[in-house]
Design a protein around this motif. Sequence first.
Motif, PDB file in Angstrom:
ATOM      1  N   ARG A 385       0.837  -1.208   0.000  1.00  0.00           N
ATOM      2  CA  ARG A 385       0.000   0.000   0.000  1.00  0.00           C
ATOM      3  C   ARG A 385       0.867   1.252   0.000  1.00  0.00           C
ATOM      4  NH1 ARG A 385      -1.978   3.723   3.311  1.00  0.00           N
ATOM      5  NH2 ARG A 385      -0.767   2.883   5.048  1.00  0.00           N
ATOM      6  N   GLU A 386       1.942   1.264   0.781  1.00  0.00           N
ATOM      7  CA  GLU A 386       2.849   2.409   0.799  1.00  0.00           C
ATOM      8  C   GLU A 386       3.529   2.588  -0.565  1.00  0.00           C
ATOM      9  OE1 GLU A 386       5.490   1.649   4.006  1.00  0.00           O
ATOM     10  OE2 GLU A 386       4.031   2.131   5.576  1.00  0.00           O
ATOM     11  N   GLU A 387       3.885   1.482  -1.215  1.00  0.00           N
ATOM     12  CA  GLU A 387       4.487   1.580  -2.550  1.00  0.00           C
ATOM     13  C   GLU A 387       3.508   2.187  -3.545  1.00  0.00           C
ATOM     14  OE1 GLU A 387       5.765  -2.270  -3.667  1.00  0.00           O
ATOM     15  OE2 GLU A 387       7.507  -2.311  -2.332  1.00  0.00           O
ATOM     16  N   ALA A 388       2.241   1.757  -3.473  1.00  0.00           N
ATOM     17  CA  ALA A 388       1.231   2.283  -4.395  1.00  0.00           C
ATOM     18  C   ALA A 388       1.000   3.766  -4.174  1.00  0.00           C
ATOM     19  CB  ALA A 388      -0.070   1.506  -4.225  1.00  0.00           C
ATOM     20  N   GLU A 389       0.952   4.198  -2.936  1.00  0.00           N
ATOM     21  CA  GLU A 389       0.744   5.617  -2.650  1.00  0.00           C
ATOM     22  C   GLU A 389       1.944   6.460  -3.071  1.00  0.00           C
ATOM     23  OE1 GLU A 389      -0.167   5.788   1.487  1.00  0.00           O
ATOM     24  OE2 GLU A 389      -2.284   5.210   1.225  1.00  0.00           O
ATOM     25  N   ALA A 390       3.134   5.847  -3.037  1.00  0.00           N
ATOM     26  CA  ALA A 390       4.340   6.567  -3.447  1.00  0.00           C
ATOM     27  C   ALA A 390       4.550   6.533  -4.960  1.00  0.00           C
ATOM     28  CB  ALA A 390       5.564   5.992  -2.738  1.00  0.00           C
ATOM     29  N   GLY A 391       3.715   5.786  -5.665  1.00  0.00           N
ATOM     30  CA  GLY A 391       3.830   5.710  -7.120  1.00  0.00           C
ATOM     31  C   GLY A 391       4.868   4.729  -7.611  1.00  0.00           C
ATOM     32  N   THR A 392       5.353   3.850  -6.749  1.00  0.00           N
ATOM     33  CA  THR A 392       6.327   2.844  -7.147  1.00  0.00           C
ATOM     34  C   THR A 392       5.666   1.474  -7.132  1.00  0.00           C
ATOM     35  OG1 THR A 392       7.079   2.566  -4.849  1.00  0.00           O
ATOM     36  CG2 THR A 392       8.238   4.183  -6.221  1.00  0.00           C
ATOM     37  N   CYS A 393       6.112   0.615  -8.016  1.00  0.00           N
ATOM     38  CA  CYS A 393       5.567  -0.738  -8.108  1.00  0.00           C
ATOM     39  C   CYS A 393       6.709  -1.729  -7.939  1.00  0.00           C
ATOM     40  CB  CYS A 393       4.841  -0.949  -9.432  1.00  0.00           C
ATOM     41  SG  CYS A 393       3.293  -0.026  -9.583  1.00  0.00           S
ATOM     42  N   HIS A 419       0.569  -5.599  -7.142  1.00  0.00           N
ATOM     43  CA  HIS A 419      -0.133  -4.347  -7.406  1.00  0.00           C
ATOM     44  C   HIS A 419      -1.189  -4.544  -8.493  1.00  0.00           C
ATOM     45  CE1 HIS A 419       2.396  -1.751  -4.921  1.00  0.00           C
ATOM     46  NE2 HIS A 419       3.431  -2.465  -5.337  1.00  0.00           N
ATOM     47  N   SER A 421      -4.419  -2.106 -10.714  1.00  0.00           N
ATOM     48  CA  SER A 421      -4.880  -0.736 -11.002  1.00  0.00           C
ATOM     49  C   SER A 421      -5.903  -0.247  -9.987  1.00  0.00           C
ATOM     50  CB  SER A 421      -5.476  -0.673 -12.415  1.00  0.00           C
ATOM     51  OG  SER A 421      -6.543  -1.603 -12.540  1.00  0.00           O
TER      52      SER A 421
END
Length: 626
Positions: A385-393, A419, A421
């Motif tokens: 979730r933190e990766e998704a919010e930071a825009g990293t996958c 991840h 969409s």
Amino acid sequence: MGKALCVGSAVTAAGGAGVTAAALLGAGIGVPAVHAVATLSLLARTRTATGRVRPRLMLLAASVAAGGVHHLVLGQFASSPGGTGVPSSVVGLLAVGGLTVCLGLGVAGLVVAAADSGTTLIWLRRLLDGWMIAGSLLTLSWVLLVHRADQGGDVSGSLLDLGRVGTDILVLGLLVALRFSLRRDERTSTTVSAVALVLVAVSDMLRILLPAPGTWSGMPLAATCSMTGLFLVAAAPWLPGGASAVGVDQREMPVVGVVAAFVPVVVCVLAMAAHTLAGGHTDVVMVILAGSVLLGLGTRQGVTHADHLRITREAAAREAHYRTLVDGSSDVITIVSLDGRVLYISPAVLQVFGYRPEDLVGARLPLYTHPDDLDELMQAVETLREEAEAGTCGPGRYVSCRVRAADGRWRHIESTISHHSDGLMFNSRDVTERAALQAELEHLAFHDALTGLPNRALFSDRVTHALRKRTANTTPPALLLLDLDGFKAVNDSAGHAAGDAVLVQAARRLQASVRAGDTVARLGGDEFAALLEGEAGACPFRTREVAERILSALANPYRIGSTDAVVSASIGIAVATPGITPDELLHNADLAMYEAKATGKGRISIHRPQPRYIHCETSLPAVTRM
């Protein structure tokens, strides 16, 4: 920023070269000479290109060469037809032929780029885009020409110049339409080519609008613009994207592409309205050009709609295909939003867990997860979730946990979390049978197959662990090693089945004689061991008390079928001392056991390296001492 700097540098360099060429060579020689430079540059780039890029560059090189012939004919022969002996009709025919060849090859070069890949609807839409841009600019040029005629200018002398403008505009329209088919990092060459054609078109329009060739500080404006544009044409194939394949199979159209389709219509309407307001008259050509733009817009919208319907059908087919794969999979696929709410769960959840999918949609994590596995699961979810919010996958996470099924049983699940969409996607597989088999194999590897007690390997590990965790404030463990006396006679007389029955009953009695936290093991044959932790090691009386209880339990008769078998046991006791190893502790207990056997069997012996006195609540009875 880098692309704009590259385009700006190319335009500046070409501008300087164009001004220099115009000043040194003049319009009559300079323009054909720069045509030759551009042709050679395109041909040189053709030698390094591959695939469908080569015929495209060759056609464009031939187009530029034909344009150079056209300018050469007009500049050298038309200016002095009497001196050359060439009739004016032949000169005009050569000029028109060169212009026609230039237009045909230029359009063919860009059509090759559009038609070699992608669907028919896609490249047709690109060509319509090109025509709409070109048609609107042609309408504007014709309006200017008619306006000049209305003002009393020489129209017949400007028709050939208008043909050159039409050539420039048609090629420019196709070029602009194809520009968005390239990736962003490959559009520099196309952008420079568009700027070049704009300059060439401006040069040709100046010849129409000005009664005589205009000059600026003694420099011919039309020739300067033309040569600057041609120098850009020479540089364009060597810039990023100059030898790239045009990917016109791109199906999605940006919003700017939809809105830009109406710009040519607006240009035509404004040009004709301005001409009418200025008192000019509207002729058939003007109406045909403007009408063709409107017709192109309508056709384009129809093509776009047809392509959209095709995309919709293909998307529906792909969705049905993937839904069939998902619905038929035995894995449970779950899509969860970033706030932990279930958005979708595949029908396999009914077969695996017994829950209906519609009952779980809208629920939140964790779903029926075992409390002991919650931390690992939620930690993986929080990381993604933190990766998704930071825009990293980053890579997905693998989680193994237990989930309670609808029947109340715990199912072992392996999940890959990745991840998506819409948030996160769980791909979960039921591995309960595999986990049970693995647990069974591990049990067989560390337990005795006959009695179910820990074997020698597991018992040694337990002894090592007990010695390792011992500190100054904890009591030392004690080890009991025992051997069944008289077992060989029972095994030989009654058979191995009877002997096995005696071993199984002895194991149960031995296990019932110690505490739940103590470890009892079968080391092999009729040899057993017990590891006592707690107060047993601190007070030998407690250890002996356990040993006597074991000795009494094992001495009771064993019921084998219709007969009773009687065996006894010899027990050796060893208490851990500071620095002792597991092997040494087991060896000390073995020495004590053989000492008990040597004193008459059915006895207990304690191994003591040296005499020591331990005060207990109850006086210590006399024991055999080594």
